[in-house]
Each structure stands twice: as structure tokens, then as C-alpha cells.
Design an enzyme around this catalytic site. Structure first.
Site, short mmCIF file in Angstrom:
data_model
loop_
_atom_site.label_atom_id
_atom_site.label_comp_id
_atom_site.label_asym_id
_atom_site.label_seq_id
_atom_site.Cartn_x
_atom_site.Cartn_y
_atom_site.Cartn_z
N ARG A 1 29.38 -0.74 0.01
CA ARG A 1 28.18 -1.48 0.24
C ARG A 1 27.55 -1.22 1.68
O ARG A 1 28.51 -1.49 2.44
CB ARG A 1 28.30 -2.84 -0.16
CG ARG A 1 27.14 -3.68 -0.07
CD ARG A 1 26.94 -4.47 1.22
NE ARG A 1 25.80 -5.30 1.36
CZ ARG A 1 25.48 -5.96 2.52
NH1 ARG A 1 26.34 -5.67 3.50
NH2 ARG A 1 24.42 -6.67 2.41
N VAL A 2 26.40 -0.79 1.80
CA VAL A 2 25.92 -0.72 2.87
C VAL A 2 24.80 -1.85 3.01
O VAL A 2 23.92 -1.79 2.38
CB VAL A 2 25.29 0.62 3.58
CG1 VAL A 2 24.71 0.60 4.76
CG2 VAL A 2 26.73 1.62 3.38
N GLY A 3 24.78 -2.55 4.25
CA GLY A 3 23.72 -3.52 4.51
C GLY A 3 22.64 -2.95 5.38
O GLY A 3 22.55 -2.09 5.82
N ASP A 4 22.00 -4.08 5.80
CA ASP A 4 20.60 -3.73 6.42
C ASP A 4 20.96 -3.26 8.16
O ASP A 4 20.17 -2.65 8.73
CB ASP A 4 19.78 -4.90 6.69
CG ASP A 4 20.55 -6.22 7.33
OD1 ASP A 4 21.47 -6.33 7.07
OD2 ASP A 4 19.64 -6.69 7.95
N GLY B 1 21.43 -11.84 7.85
CA GLY B 1 21.35 -12.61 6.47
C GLY B 1 21.64 -11.62 5.48
O GLY B 1 22.05 -10.53 5.66
N THR C 1 25.58 -11.64 11.45
CA THR C 1 25.77 -10.24 12.16
C THR C 1 25.51 -10.65 13.79
O THR C 1 24.78 -11.42 14.12
CB THR C 1 24.46 -9.52 11.59
OG1 THR C 1 24.69 -9.26 10.31
CG2 THR C 1 24.16 -8.16 12.45
N GLY D 1 21.29 -8.66 3.69
CA GLY D 1 20.87 -7.37 4.21
C GLY D 1 19.89 -6.60 3.07
O GLY D 1 19.16 -6.17 3.27
N1 ASP Z 1 23.03 -8.76 7.41
C1 ASP Z 1 24.28 -8.48 7.03
C2 ASP Z 1 24.51 -7.37 5.87
O1 ASP Z 1 23.88 -7.81 4.73
C3 ASP Z 1 25.12 -9.55 6.98
C4 ASP Z 1 24.66 -10.97 7.63
O2 ASP Z 1 24.08 -10.92 8.62
O3 ASP Z 1 24.96 -11.95 7.23
O4 ASP Z 1 25.42 -7.01 5.91
#
Ligand code: ASP
Length: 326
Positions: free
Chosen positions: A208-211, A232, A180, A234
Site C-alpha cells: 500500500r502506498v500513501g499520499d 493523516g 507523518t 493518505g
Molecule cells: N499520510 C500517511 C499515509 O497515509 C499516514 C499519516 O500521516 O498518518 O501513509
């Protein structure tokens, strides 16, 4: 208040009378983007404008396969982008999730903050808003990302998936990498601003929604106490409210170092749980406090971040402190 807070001196850049402009990003960001951001800061640009400037440059970079154009797609081959923007002076924030077909999700997120009494728009609503404000359209699937998705999906041709759930779970067993764009900027007025933008976990289930789109999980910013951003897995950052938690610890008087270690320990404990569905198991957290101390914390070794202060000609790279298990 803790009786004996340490003060994160390991990364300390003491505040002078004039706040020192600082840019903190994840280690994958090109130096030239950071340097051009610092030049803008030194000419008086605001933290928000510089954070957006750097995030847009990364969104346009086709070599960066986890952000903007060229980002890895979901399990159906569609690029769905998450982004968020937060202003530490006002605590105003804007975000978009699962946005398709627009060149700069970070700018759309900032405009959600500026134009609507809302924080988060998703999917079709986010795309409608982007269209209405005249955001630039773009097919975000690069030829390289399309080829990688096709090659991966072709592995299942002999035993076709029964459902998108089945397809996604099988594709996720062979991750291709993820990351990210995190940027934290402090300007010469001492204001903080954060921008986070990503294509998320490759081969994710559609929608799907991440952090990165969730204020408090992957992004939080408050001039009075500091700012935090995550990358990382999320789901782990969402389940621990990682970014807001780190800033809240600093609010209650804990040093940046203690706050980062506490949150990283929780993340490490969560990630240490056996979960056969998860094939990505690290989180890296970037932090700055109101005095300009900064640091990176991660749940595994070998994860880096970059910093440039107004005193530096070039960014320097640091390894995040790794907390492997609680
Ligand atoms: N944090 C991001 C997500 O989960 C992906 C990432 O940073 O690797 O969408």
C-alpha cells in the site's frame, strides 16, 4: 482571481527585504531537531539541505513510531516506508514508496530527484536504487514495533485469517495510530523545499502506498506560490490531490487561509462519508505561501503544528484550524 481574497493575516509574518527563514513541521517533531535546522539556515544552508536534515533526524528517532526506524509495520510485520522531496525553485521532485531496509528514505527520495529522470520508485526498484547509490541499510523494525505487531497479530490466533486481505482488514479494525513527518523550509533566499517521510498507516496491506510518496497528494512545493504537505489518511489526500490543490488555489490568488479551508472542507466531506473499511479519519494540512504566511488546517480539532522563524529562539506550537464538515 477572487474579488476579495483575504490574506491569511492570522499567521502572517510579513516579508522583509531579506526573506525570513522559516521552518514549519508537524507538531510531533522534537524542538531540538527544528532548532538545529534553523541554526543551519542561519549559517546559509539551503532549504533542501535543512529539510533533509530534519527529516533524517526524525527517521532515526526510535520513539517516533510512524516514521523511519521504529515505524509501525504492515499487516505482515514488514516496515515499508514512503518518502518524497520537492524543490520549489525548479519543481523537481523525487520519491520512494514501499521501500524496505534502508535507514533514510528521505535521502533516497532526494537522490531519485538528483540522479534519475524519474520522480517515483517503488518497492524492489527503490531498494535496488538505494543499494546502487550506497544508501545505508538498516533493519527498520525496532523491537518495540515488532512486539506491538506480534501482540496485535496474536489476537487472531484462534480464528486464523483466510487471506492477507482478511488479516489486514481485521488488523485495521484496531488502529494503533499513525502520522507523518512533514517539513516545509523557506531559506534566506526565499526558496522553498518540502520533505515528507512516513511508515504509513500501521497494519496496512503490503505494498500500500500513501499520499506521502505522491507528489501533488501529500507534498507540493512551488517558490512562486507556496507549499503544502499532508498527514493523516493518505487515501483522502490522494483522492483530493490535496497538496497540489492548495498550492494551485494560492496560485490563482486565493489567500493561504482560504486555500487551506477549501481543501480541508473537501477532505472533511470525503472523510464524513460512511466507509466501514476506514478506521482513520482525519487529515492535517500544513501550508506556507510565497510571502511567508503559514498555517495548519485539519479535519478535526486538537491537531498541532510547530513553527520557528529566524526571529525565534525556539519553535512555537499552534493548533491547526479545524474544519469538521463541509
Ligand atoms: N499520510 C500517511 C499515509 O497515509 C499516514 C499519516 O500521516 O498518518 O501513509
Amino acid at each position: 482571481m477572487p474579488s476579495d481574497p483575504d490574506h491569511g493575516q492570522r499567521w502572517a509574518h510579513e516579508r522583509s527585504h531579506v526573506p525570513l527563514p522559516i521552518i514549519l513541521v508537524n507538531g510531533e517533531v522534537r524542538d531540538e531537531f527544528i532548532v538545529s535546522g534553523m541554526q543551519l539556515l542561519l549559517r546559509g544552508a539551503s532549504a533542501g539541505d535543512v529539510a533533509e536534515h530534519i527529516a533524517r533526524a526524525v527517521e532515526d528517532d526510535p520513539e517516533e513510531h510512524t516514521v523511519g526506524y521504529g515505524g509501525w509495520p504492515n499487516s505482515l510485520g514488514e516496515v515499508e516506508l514512503d518518502a518524497s522531496f520537492m524543490d520549489g525553485a525548479t519543481l523537481r521532485a523525487g520519491a520512494v514508496a514501499a521501500l524496505k531496509g534502508f535507514r533514510h528514505p528521505i535521502s533516497v527520495a532526494r537522490q531519485v530527484m538528483a540522479r534519475l529522470p524519474h520522480v517515483l520508485l517503488v518497492g524492489e526498484g527503490a531498494a535496488r536504487f538505494a543499494e546502487e547509490i550506497g544508501a545505508e541499510r538498516r533493519d527498520m523494525l525496532s523491537p518495540e514495533a515488532r512486539a506491538a505487531w506480534q501482540a496485535h497479530a496474536a489476537r487472531f490466533a484462534d480464528a486464523p485469517a483466510e487471506s492477507v486481505i482478511d488479516l489486514t482488514l481485521r488488523m485495521l479494525e484496531q488502529p494503533i495510530g499513525h502520522d507523518t513527518m512533514n517539513v516545509i523550509v523557506r531559506d534566506a533566499n526565499g526558496h522553498l523545499c518540502t520533505a515528507v517521510t512516513t511508515s504509513g498507516i500501521a497494519w496496512k496491506y503490503p505494498g500500500r502506498v500513501g499520499d506521502s510518496a505522491i507528489i501533488g497528494a501529500g507534498n507540493y512545493c512551488d517558490d512562486r506560490y507556496g507549499a503544502a504537505t499532508c498527514m493523516g489518511l493518505g487515501e483522502a489526500a490522494i483522492r483530493t490531490c490535496a497538496a497540489a490543490q492548495a498550492v494551485t488555489l494560492m496560485r490563482f490568488g486565493y489567500s493561504l487561509e482560504t486555500a487551506g479551508q477549501q481543501v480541508a472542507q473537501q477532505l472533511a466531506a470525503l472523510l464524513g462519508e460512511a466507509d466501514h473499511r476506514v478506521h482513520t479519519n482525519w487529515v492535517r494540512l500544513l501550508l506556507i505561501d510565497a510571502q511567508g504566511h503559514f498555517g495548519g488546517f485539519a479535519t478535526r480539532p486538537g491537531l498541532h503544528f510547530k513553527v520557528q522563524t529566524a526571529h525565534d529562539q525556539w519553535p512555537t506550537t499552534h493548533e491547526a484550524v479545524s474544519i469538521t464538515q463541509a
